[in-house]
Design a protein around this motif. Sequence first.
Motif, PDB file in Angstrom:
ATOM      1  N   PRO A 180       0.840  -1.202   0.000  1.00 40.16           N
ATOM      2  CA  PRO A 180       0.000   0.000   0.000  1.00 40.16           C
ATOM      3  C   PRO A 180       0.871   1.246   0.000  1.00 40.16           C
ATOM      4  CG  PRO A 180      -0.728  -1.578   1.652  1.00 40.16           C
ATOM      5  CD  PRO A 180       0.586  -2.079   1.150  1.00 40.16           C
ATOM      6  N   ALA A 181       0.467   2.248  -0.746  1.00 44.52           N
ATOM      7  CA  ALA A 181       1.295   3.444  -0.913  1.00 44.52           C
ATOM      8  C   ALA A 181       1.715   4.082   0.405  1.00 44.52           C
ATOM      9  CB  ALA A 181       0.565   4.456  -1.791  1.00 44.52           C
ATOM     10  N   PRO A 182       0.839   4.190   1.415  1.00 47.56           N
ATOM     11  CA  PRO A 182       1.280   4.819   2.671  1.00 47.56           C
ATOM     12  C   PRO A 182       2.343   4.027   3.414  1.00 47.56           C
ATOM     13  CG  PRO A 182      -1.109   4.838   2.501  1.00 47.56           C
ATOM     14  CD  PRO A 182      -0.611   3.929   1.423  1.00 47.56           C
ATOM     15  N   GLY A 183       2.535   2.746   3.073  1.00 50.73           N
ATOM     16  CA  GLY A 183       3.502   1.923   3.786  1.00 50.73           C
ATOM     17  C   GLY A 183       4.838   1.782   3.109  1.00 50.73           C
ATOM     18  N   PHE A 184       5.062   2.506   2.015  1.00 45.92           N
ATOM     19  CA  PHE A 184       6.331   2.387   1.292  1.00 45.92           C
ATOM     20  C   PHE A 184       6.975   3.751   1.146  1.00 45.92           C
ATOM     21  CE2 PHE A 184       8.700   2.699  -2.712  1.00 45.92           C
ATOM     22  CZ  PHE A 184       9.687   1.762  -2.455  1.00 45.92           C
ATOM     23  N   ARG A 185       8.273   3.818   1.441  1.00 43.08           N
ATOM     24  CA  ARG A 185       9.058   5.030   1.259  1.00 43.08           C
ATOM     25  C   ARG A 185      10.329   4.673   0.517  1.00 43.08           C
ATOM     26  NH1 ARG A 185       6.792   9.320   1.173  1.00 43.08           N
ATOM     27  NH2 ARG A 185       8.336  10.600   2.242  1.00 43.08           N
ATOM     28  N   ALA A 186      10.559   5.286  -0.634  1.00 45.89           N
ATOM     29  CA  ALA A 186      11.743   5.017  -1.447  1.00 45.89           C
ATOM     30  C   ALA A 186      12.921   5.821  -0.904  1.00 45.89           C
ATOM     31  CB  ALA A 186      11.467   5.353  -2.905  1.00 45.89           C
ATOM     32  N   ARG A 187      13.338   5.471   0.311  1.00 46.05           N
ATOM     33  CA  ARG A 187      14.398   6.206   0.997  1.00 46.05           C
ATOM     34  C   ARG A 187      15.351   5.228   1.667  1.00 46.05           C
ATOM     35  NH1 ARG A 187      12.940  11.641   2.625  1.00 46.05           N
ATOM     36  NH2 ARG A 187      14.499  11.383   4.265  1.00 46.05           N
ATOM     37  N   ASP A 188      16.617   5.620   1.729  1.00 46.68           N
ATOM     38  CA  ASP A 188      17.594   4.786   2.426  1.00 46.68           C
ATOM     39  C   ASP A 188      17.355   4.752   3.923  1.00 46.68           C
ATOM     40  OD1 ASP A 188      18.841   4.244   0.019  1.00 46.68           O
ATOM     41  OD2 ASP A 188      20.388   5.793   0.270  1.00 46.68           O
ATOM     42  N   ASP A 189      16.681   5.779   4.475  1.00 42.31           N
ATOM     43  CA  ASP A 189      16.440   5.822   5.918  1.00 42.31           C
ATOM     44  C   ASP A 189      15.074   5.271   6.304  1.00 42.31           C
ATOM     45  OD1 ASP A 189      14.802   7.828   4.999  1.00 42.31           O
ATOM     46  OD2 ASP A 189      15.594   9.405   6.285  1.00 42.31           O
ATOM     47  N   ALA A 190      14.358   4.632   5.372  1.00 36.84           N
ATOM     48  CA  ALA A 190      13.056   4.045   5.700  1.00 36.84           C
ATOM     49  C   ALA A 190      13.213   3.028   6.821  1.00 36.84           C
ATOM     50  CB  ALA A 190      12.457   3.375   4.466  1.00 36.84           C
ATOM     51  N   THR A 191      12.217   2.949   7.705  1.00 41.25           N
ATOM     52  CA  THR A 191      12.353   2.073   8.864  1.00 41.25           C
ATOM     53  C   THR A 191      10.992   1.735   9.454  1.00 41.25           C
ATOM     54  OG1 THR A 191      13.272   1.885  11.103  1.00 41.25           O
ATOM     55  CG2 THR A 191      12.660   4.082  10.368  1.00 41.25           C
ATOM     56  N   TYR A 192      10.933   0.546  10.057  1.00 40.11           N
ATOM     57  CA  TYR A 192       9.765   0.146  10.836  1.00 40.11           C
ATOM     58  C   TYR A 192       9.702   0.875  12.178  1.00 40.11           C
ATOM     59  CZ  TYR A 192       9.218  -4.118   7.951  1.00 40.11           C
ATOM     60  OH  TYR A 192       9.034  -5.008   6.932  1.00 40.11           O
ATOM     61  N   PHE A 193      10.848   1.329  12.669  1.00 43.22           N
ATOM     62  CA  PHE A 193      10.924   1.758  14.068  1.00 43.22           C
ATOM     63  C   PHE A 193      11.652   3.100  14.167  1.00 43.22           C
ATOM     64  CE2 PHE A 193      11.912  -0.048  18.592  1.00 43.22           C
ATOM     65  CZ  PHE A 193      11.253   1.043  19.152  1.00 43.22           C
ATOM     66  N   PRO A 194      11.035   4.172  13.645  1.00 40.94           N
ATOM     67  CA  PRO A 194      11.653   5.488  13.808  1.00 40.94           C
ATOM     68  C   PRO A 194      11.441   6.023  15.213  1.00 40.94           C
ATOM     69  CG  PRO A 194       9.540   5.728  12.728  1.00 40.94           C
ATOM     70  CD  PRO A 194       9.754   4.237  12.925  1.00 40.94           C
ATOM     71  N   VAL A 195      12.413   6.725  15.714  1.00 38.48           N
ATOM     72  CA  VAL A 195      12.285   7.431  16.996  1.00 38.48           C
ATOM     73  C   VAL A 195      12.828   8.840  16.768  1.00 38.48           C
ATOM     74  CG1 VAL A 195      12.882   7.509  19.436  1.00 38.48           C
ATOM     75  CG2 VAL A 195      12.644   5.290  18.287  1.00 38.48           C
ATOM     76  N   PRO A 196      12.008   9.877  16.861  1.00 35.54           N
ATOM     77  CA  PRO A 196      12.479  11.241  16.603  1.00 35.54           C
ATOM     78  C   PRO A 196      13.316  11.777  17.760  1.00 35.54           C
ATOM     79  CG  PRO A 196      10.178  11.287  17.241  1.00 35.54           C
ATOM     80  CD  PRO A 196      10.565   9.841  17.165  1.00 35.54           C
ATOM     81  N   TRP A 197      14.460  11.178  17.924  1.00 35.72           N
ATOM     82  CA  TRP A 197      15.328  11.394  19.092  1.00 35.72           C
ATOM     83  C   TRP A 197      16.753  11.622  18.619  1.00 35.72           C
ATOM     84  CZ3 TRP A 197      17.124  12.040  23.849  1.00 35.72           C
ATOM     85  CH2 TRP A 197      18.282  11.397  24.261  1.00 35.72           C
ATOM     86  N   ILE A 198      17.356  12.712  19.055  1.00 33.54           N
ATOM     87  CA  ILE A 198      18.739  13.040  18.712  1.00 33.54           C
ATOM     88  C   ILE A 198      19.621  12.931  19.955  1.00 33.54           C
ATOM     89  CG2 ILE A 198      20.259  15.006  18.199  1.00 33.54           C
ATOM     90  CD1 ILE A 198      19.197  13.704  15.726  1.00 33.54           C
ATOM     91  N   LEU A 199      20.717  12.213  19.823  1.00 35.63           N
ATOM     92  CA  LEU A 199      21.761  12.156  20.847  1.00 35.63           C
ATOM     93  C   LEU A 199      22.989  12.844  20.267  1.00 35.63           C
ATOM     94  CD1 LEU A 199      23.000  11.168  23.506  1.00 35.63           C
ATOM     95  CD2 LEU A 199      23.535   9.009  22.356  1.00 35.63           C
TER      96      LEU A 199
END
Length: 380
Positions: A180-199
């Motif tokens: 399904p289109a919303p579940g696919f991203r043509a990106r090298d950083d695509a991931t099942y488990f993103p966390v918007p967290w910077i260390l």
Amino acid sequence: MIRAGSAALLVLLAATAVPAETLRSGSLQVDVANAPFGLTFASDGSPVLSSVPGAGPAGPSALAVRTSAGWIHATTVSSTNPNGRRLRLVVETDDPQGATFALDIRPAGEGIIEVDASYQGSATEILGIGAAWTTTPDEHFYGLGERADTTQHRGARVESYVSDGPWTDDNRALISAVLPAPGFRARDDATYFPVPWILSSRGYGVLIDNDEAAYHDLATSERPDAWSFEVVGAPDGMTPRPAPTTLRFRVFAGPRPADVLRRFTAAVGRQPDPPAPWVFGPWYQGPALQAFRDADVPVSVSQTYLHYLPCGDDRSGEPARTAAAHALGYAITTYFNPMICTTYTPAFPNAVAEGALVTRADGAPYVYKYFTSRFDVKYL
């Protein structure tokens, strides 16, 4: 010599000016600048995170929203209302219609400060809300959840959005055709488990607490002296839609990156102790299990990605394969999918009869095509 009129004006200015405010939580302190508006966080007395001063078209400033017409930036603190151990501020913007930000800044644990910034103003559609920070040339950025492309993100624009992948360039056309289109991203950083967290290597951490998709621009070529984050209504390339009007984030103190990580995991949760030591060993997906043992390659897990259950055809050969892997000292990982093929009998009709399946509005089982359930798993 100061004339009486000038003196009166100076007295008026002094009476209406808003003093800078400071809030502390353990080893972390935030100072609020009035004009231009900005936030500076210090860990153990040393400044580690400071807002980008001023505004521009390249991205957010200390605080900003993005509309179809461009960025609207926070400019000046117009009022403060300290309330115990928290600060409430109203910040003016450069919006011609007089929009403002309402800020609530408060401690969120020892060495942690939380910021809620709500945009309040015109009916202009908001496409994103974010903030920008200065950076030094030697600063490195880690975190951002499970990523397969890199561990250090300086110079990148990183997307935090739950999707399948990442997939290599030669597989993306096939995968985009079956997902399904919303579940696919043509990106090298695509991931099942993103966390918007910077260390940061400078000894601080920043976590976005919004649920929506987010982007981190980390000292990219377009803005090498700054990094920023933005929460959006829809990811790049998708149909635009309104973004939230409230931005929530937490800043975590160091001074060492290990201290930052300790505070972060204490706040959001820590991985429980593993059930067995093989979890920390090298994992491998492929057929060379015997060859690896013969060559004394230290692998502890055979990662099969077998999709158990859907069609029932995994029940014949899988026990023998698992036993063979165990005999060589490997642990086995697989998927257990919460779905079942219509051709798997009597399991499918039994599940229908028991009401165990998701149904459509008319009460019939919800059926859809799932391509991986028909893959031959012998290659694993």
